[in-house]
Scaffold this active site. Structure first.
Site, PDB file in Angstrom:
ATOM      1  N   ASP A  84       0.847  -1.196   0.000  1.00 39.52           N
ATOM      2  CA  ASP A  84       0.000   0.000   0.000  1.00 39.52           C
ATOM      3  C   ASP A  84       0.893   1.261   0.000  1.00 39.52           C
ATOM      4  OD1 ASP A  84      -2.466   1.251   0.074  1.00 39.52           O
ATOM      5  OD2 ASP A  84      -2.687   1.125   2.251  1.00 39.52           O
ATOM      6  N   HIS A  85       0.328   2.379  -0.438  1.00 42.98           N
ATOM      7  CA  HIS A  85       0.977   3.713  -0.392  1.00 42.98           C
ATOM      8  C   HIS A  85       2.490   3.735  -0.240  1.00 42.98           C
ATOM      9  CE1 HIS A  85      -2.625   6.154  -0.225  1.00 42.98           C
ATOM     10  NE2 HIS A  85      -3.147   5.280   0.617  1.00 42.98           N
ATOM     11  N   GLY A 210      -9.647   4.809   2.287  1.00 40.24           N
ATOM     12  CA  GLY A 210     -10.378   5.404   3.415  1.00 40.24           C
ATOM     13  C   GLY A 210     -11.756   4.790   3.587  1.00 40.24           C
ATOM     14  N   GLY A 211     -11.841   3.469   3.428  1.00 41.13           N
ATOM     15  CA  GLY A 211     -13.139   2.779   3.437  1.00 41.13           C
ATOM     16  C   GLY A 211     -13.799   2.668   4.804  1.00 41.13           C
TER      17      GLY A 211
HETATM   18 ZN    ZN Z   1      -4.920   4.790   1.311  1.00 38.56          ZN
END
Ligand code: ZN
Length: 282
Positions: A84-85, A210-211
């Site tokens: 991720d990121h 951002g779920g």
């Molecule tokens: Zn994210």
């Protein structure tokens, strides 16, 4: 089965007008529970590691990748492994070498041209090594700052998305449409018209970050309008933390505390995961 390629998983999800949930993880139990829940529900899942989590929890990319690979081999549903990121080219190369089959290059803090350049550089190398890439366009900030999700100026623009996917050849695109990371200070309202316009303009699967804390009905509509991957970290982590604390406070013998706690936590977490895996109607 062997780790699945996230790009294949997202294309398949897109064909079904559905989406796959990606969970941020940092330890063995989290990964095992997600994979077990996915198998129970017979739906795919994506295991994600954020570089910061690797640092804080002191787990190496190699250890995380090997553990996920071994657990994925036990089940019959597709399991993806995704970094991720990540903002650093060399760190992404490290993750690929360690066994990650999907990576995110987050150039969203950079000006458009620089974001295109770094993303394309990652795509060229990753694709040559059989690894897929998620890019980000627009700014997905922090849910603690109202400006980060209410300010439409930082949302992904349709014409930029068209140019970005064409020039970078990313396999999926994280879009800024009014979501953000962490706990929301007020209920978000996704810019679903913007999402629909982006989805109409490009074929690339779209990702919603951002779920945690977005109302379910908005997530469902987002799924119907092109979101094929939903990232969840805060909600899962918070549930894990609050339940661990609750169980630990009941006070057991020190030697057995941790093992007992994990055993008591597992059904709670599995129940949550089994529900959450269907967030995008898979
Ligand atoms: Zn994210």
């Amino acid at each position: 089965m062997a780790l699945a390629l996230v790009s294949d998983m997202l294309r398949e999800a897109d064909k079904r007008h559905a989406g796959i949930v990606g969970f941020n993880t940092f330890n063995y139990e989290e990964v095992e529970w997600i994979i077990e829940a996915a198998e129970a529900e017979q739906v795919p899942a994506i295991i994600m590691l954020h570089p910061d989590m690797a640092y804080f929890s002191n787990i190496s990319f190699e250890a995380h990748a090997q553990m996920t690979k071994a657990l994925a081999e036990r089940v019959s549903v597709p399991i993806g492994l995704h970094l991720d990121h990540c903002e650093d080219f060399n760190e992404i190369m490290h993750a690929i070498k360690a066994g990650f089959t999907s990576v995110m290059i987050d150039g969203s803090k950079l000006p458009f041209e620089e974001n295109v350049a770094i993303t394309r550089k990652v795509v060229d190398v990753a694709h040559a090594m059989g690894v897929c890439v998620e890019g980000e366009l627009g700014r997905i900030g922090q849910a603690a700052n109202r400006e980060d999700f209410l300010n439409e100026d930082i949302y992904t623009k349709v014409e930029d998305a068209v140019a970005f996917v064409e020039r970078t050849q990313v396999d999926s695109l994280a879009v800024a449409i009014g979501s953000a990371h962490g706990f929301y200070v007020e209920t978000p309202h996704l810019a679903l018209d913007r999402l629909k316009a982006i989805n109409d303009a490009i074929d690339t699967p779209l990702v919603l970050h951002g779920g945690s804390g977005i109302p379910d009905d908005q997530i469902t509509i987002a799924g119907q309008n092109g979101i094929n991957k939903l990232n969840v970290g805060t909600e899962y982590g918070h549930l894990l933390y609050t339940n661990t604390r609750k169980i630990m406070e009941e006070g057991l013998s020190p030697r057995e505390d941790w093992m007992w706690c994990m055993g008591a936590l597992k059904p709670v977490m599995i129940e949550y995961l089994r529900r959450k895996l269907h967030a995008l109607s898979y």
